[in-house]
Scaffold this motif. Structure first.
Motif, mmCIF file in Angstrom:
data_model
loop_
_atom_site.group_PDB
_atom_site.id
_atom_site.type_symbol
_atom_site.label_atom_id
_atom_site.label_comp_id
_atom_site.label_asym_id
_atom_site.label_seq_id
_atom_site.Cartn_x
_atom_site.Cartn_y
_atom_site.Cartn_z
ATOM 1 N N ALA A 237 0.984 -1.229 0.089
ATOM 2 C CA ALA A 237 0.098 0.013 -0.096
ATOM 3 C C ALA A 237 0.980 1.202 0.076
ATOM 4 N N GLU A 238 0.650 2.190 -0.844
ATOM 5 C CA GLU A 238 1.430 3.449 -0.806
ATOM 6 C C GLU A 238 0.520 4.650 -0.348
ATOM 7 N N GLY A 239 1.088 5.799 0.102
ATOM 8 C CA GLY A 239 0.368 6.989 0.663
ATOM 9 C C GLY A 239 -0.333 6.756 2.036
ATOM 10 N N VAL A 240 0.289 6.022 2.668
ATOM 11 C CA VAL A 240 -0.157 5.425 4.156
ATOM 12 C C VAL A 240 0.208 6.805 5.097
ATOM 13 N N GLU A 241 -0.987 7.423 5.596
ATOM 14 C CA GLU A 241 -0.563 8.525 6.269
ATOM 15 C C GLU A 241 -0.903 8.547 7.766
ATOM 16 N N THR A 242 -1.808 7.692 8.199
ATOM 17 C CA THR A 242 -2.396 7.610 9.540
ATOM 18 C C THR A 242 -2.265 6.287 10.137
ATOM 19 N N ARG A 243 -2.233 6.264 11.476
ATOM 20 C CA ARG A 243 -2.217 4.924 12.258
ATOM 21 C C ARG A 243 -3.434 4.261 11.842
ATOM 22 N N GLU A 244 -4.613 5.130 11.768
ATOM 23 C CA GLU A 244 -5.783 4.127 11.315
ATOM 24 C C GLU A 244 -5.685 3.265 10.203
ATOM 25 N N GLN A 245 -4.941 3.992 9.031
ATOM 26 C CA GLN A 245 -4.877 3.233 7.931
ATOM 27 C C GLN A 245 -3.835 2.062 8.022
ATOM 28 N N VAL A 246 -2.747 2.105 8.921
ATOM 29 C CA VAL A 246 -1.831 1.243 9.202
ATOM 30 C C VAL A 246 -2.716 0.012 9.655
ATOM 31 N N GLU A 247 -3.634 0.134 10.578
ATOM 32 C CA GLU A 247 -4.498 -0.820 11.152
ATOM 33 C C GLU A 247 -5.482 -1.521 10.341
ATOM 34 N N LEU A 248 -6.014 -0.579 9.590
ATOM 35 C CA LEU A 248 -6.851 -1.238 8.589
ATOM 36 C C LEU A 248 -6.261 -2.265 7.690
ATOM 37 N N LEU A 249 -4.944 -1.739 7.011
ATOM 38 C CA LEU A 249 -4.348 -2.541 6.270
ATOM 39 C C LEU A 249 -3.830 -3.864 6.604
ATOM 40 N N ARG A 250 -3.316 -3.726 7.822
ATOM 41 C CA ARG A 250 -2.922 -5.178 8.493
ATOM 42 C C ARG A 250 -3.967 -5.889 8.586
ATOM 43 N N GLU A 251 -5.218 -5.466 9.089
ATOM 44 C CA GLU A 251 -6.451 -6.204 9.577
ATOM 45 C C GLU A 251 -6.813 -7.114 8.035
ATOM 46 N N LEU A 252 -6.887 -6.027 6.939
ATOM 47 C CA LEU A 252 -7.249 -6.742 5.764
ATOM 48 C C LEU A 252 -6.101 -7.614 4.876
ATOM 49 N N GLY A 253 -4.912 -7.722 5.629
ATOM 50 C CA GLY A 253 -3.743 -8.767 5.126
ATOM 51 C C GLY A 253 -2.738 -8.152 4.018
ATOM 52 N N CYS A 254 -2.723 -6.845 4.218
ATOM 53 C CA CYS A 254 -1.689 -6.161 3.221
ATOM 54 C C CYS A 254 -0.439 -6.525 3.747
ATOM 55 N N GLU A 255 0.442 -6.761 2.956
ATOM 56 C CA GLU A 255 1.880 -7.296 3.408
ATOM 57 C C GLU A 255 2.701 -6.277 3.872
ATOM 58 N N ARG A 256 2.796 -5.104 3.029
ATOM 59 C CA ARG A 256 3.667 -3.969 3.057
ATOM 60 C C ARG A 256 3.132 -2.488 2.910
ATOM 61 N N ALA A 257 3.839 -1.718 3.403
ATOM 62 C CA ALA A 257 3.381 -0.151 3.269
ATOM 63 C C ALA A 257 4.165 0.663 3.217
ATOM 64 N N GLN A 258 4.029 1.881 2.627
ATOM 65 C CA GLN A 258 5.193 2.983 2.682
ATOM 66 C C GLN A 258 4.280 4.233 2.652
ATOM 67 N N GLY A 259 4.504 5.383 3.030
ATOM 68 C CA GLY A 259 3.775 6.593 3.252
ATOM 69 C C GLY A 259 4.498 7.428 4.219
ATOM 70 N N TYR A 260 4.038 8.626 4.404
ATOM 71 C CA TYR A 260 4.491 9.668 5.444
ATOM 72 C C TYR A 260 4.225 9.386 6.826
ATOM 73 N N TYR A 261 3.302 8.581 7.181
ATOM 74 C CA TYR A 261 3.132 7.832 8.549
ATOM 75 C C TYR A 261 4.508 7.304 8.989
ATOM 76 N N PHE A 262 4.907 6.616 7.977
ATOM 77 C CA PHE A 262 6.363 5.829 8.483
ATOM 78 C C PHE A 262 7.642 6.832 8.191
ATOM 79 N N ALA A 263 7.638 7.315 7.087
ATOM 80 C CA ALA A 263 8.798 8.358 6.558
ATOM 81 C C ALA A 263 8.695 8.697 5.364
ATOM 82 N N ARG A 264 8.841 10.057 5.107
ATOM 83 C CA ARG A 264 9.188 10.648 3.657
ATOM 84 C C ARG A 264 10.109 10.081 2.889
ATOM 85 N N PRO A 265 10.239 10.355 1.473
ATOM 86 C CA PRO A 265 11.401 9.852 0.826
ATOM 87 C C PRO A 265 12.727 10.700 1.167
ATOM 88 N N LEU A 266 13.903 10.008 1.709
ATOM 89 C CA LEU A 266 14.806 10.754 2.230
ATOM 90 C C LEU A 266 16.116 10.517 1.551
#
Ligand code: C2E
Ligand code: CA
Ligand code: CA
Ligand code: CA
Length: 281
Positions: A237-266
């Motif tokens: 999943a890309e564009g993950v910006e909030t904790r809620e989105q992280v929880e939802l994605l995990r609940e739905l079985g998504c494997e990996r994620a990236q987005g400002y919630y974790f870190a911006r491109p550095l």
């Protein structure tokens, strides 16, 4: 009414001409940028949702003209594609990011995702370029993910054979392929079953709006994840910006994620630091 229509047409024509000129000017500046070494790569962390460990990075190009503001890729990649400059630029991004991530792979097991434009996949030696970049950097093929868009594989309903051959060759060597911006293109779903791909990247436009239940977005994300897992494809999943989105994605079985919630491109040094810190915890 006719005159107004003609006026509109004239305005349209003028806009088009200005746009072309702007593009030609951008292409000239971009050619200079390549010569002056003004391009660089930033790295956005990629997280495994099961334990929120950092497992890799996506390489994202940046243009930094001397003494000026950084120019985002959306403002020059289209011109680079139209002019063909994306071919040498894309080859450079690939070599550069394989070289940089090779060390992060040895130290932390990190993988790297690299964006590939349709124009690059039309080059007869694309697969060779990728394999050469891997060999030169000593990055194992399985640590490289190539991100392509739907249009690379299917154009107006026609499967593009050259691209398929390149990706098949590379997958036989262990390289992985992800379909970027999944769900935003126009191809049919049937191709997912037959084409040489390993992962689906769920476009950020599907993320549920923060602070609302957004049942429609939720339904779409669930459908995409279920479809992918049914076809034994990985999900990112890309564009993950909030904790809620992280929880939802995990609940739905998504494997990996990236987005400002974790870190911006550095920048490279900051990404290296983050990986080192994550590795120690
Ligand atoms: P993309 O491949 O879909 O990359 C993801 C974009 O989303 C990146 O924009 C990233 O900075 C942004 N992003 C990451 N996390 C979030 C978030 O939480 N919220 C929001 N709203 N956005 C987030 P960026 O770096 O500006 O790149 C834009 C596009 O330019 C990329 O979209 C990709 O299509 C293209 N691009 C970038 N680097 C390359 C490259 O080396 N080669 C090619 N061909 N295209 C590239
Ligand atoms: Ca991408
Ligand atoms: Ca994307
Ligand atoms: Ca995109």
């Amino acid at each position: 009414a006719k005159a107004a229509g003609r006026d509109q047409l004239a305005t349209f024509d003028r806009n088009l001409r200005e746009q072309r000129r702007a593009t030609a000017a951008t292409v000239e500046r971009l050619r200079g940028a390549v010569a002056r070494d003004e391009l660089l790569v930033h790295y956005q962390p990629l997280v495994r949702l099961a334990d929120e460990h950092l497992v890799g990075v996506e390489a994202l190009i940046r243009w930094q003209p001397a003494g000026q503001q950084m120019i985002p890729p959306d403002q020059f990649i289209p011109s680079a594609e139209d002019s063909g400059l994306i071919v040498p630029i894309g080859a450079w991004v690939l070599r550069r990011s394989c070289e940089v991530v090779s060390e992060w792979h040895r130290r932390h097991g990190a993988v790297v995702s690299v964006n590939v434009s349709p124009r690059q996949l039309r080059e007869p030696d694309f697969a060779t370029q990728v394999l050469d970049a891997l060999k030169a950097s000593a990055l194992p093929p399985a640590a490289l993910i190539l991100e392509i868009t739907e249009g690379v594989l299917v154009n107006s309903g026609v499967v593009t054979e050259q691209a398929i051959r390149h990706l098949t060759t590379l997958r036989e060597q262990g390289v992985r392929v992800a379909v970027d911006d999944f769900g935003t293109g126009y191809s049919s779903l049937a191709y997912l079953r037959d084409l040489p791909i390993d992962h689906i990247k769920i476009d950020k436009s599907f993320m549920p709006a923060p602070g609302t239940p957004d049942p429609a977005a939720r339904t779409m994300v669930k459908a995409i994840i279920d479809l992918a897992s049914g076809l034994e494809l990985g999900t990112i999943a890309e564009g993950v910006e909030t904790r809620e989105q992280v929880e939802l994605l995990r609940e739905l079985g998504c494997e990996r994620a990236q987005g400002y919630y974790f870190a911006r491109p550095l920048p490279e040094a900051e990404a290296a630091e983050l990986l080192a810190r994550a590795g120690r915890s």
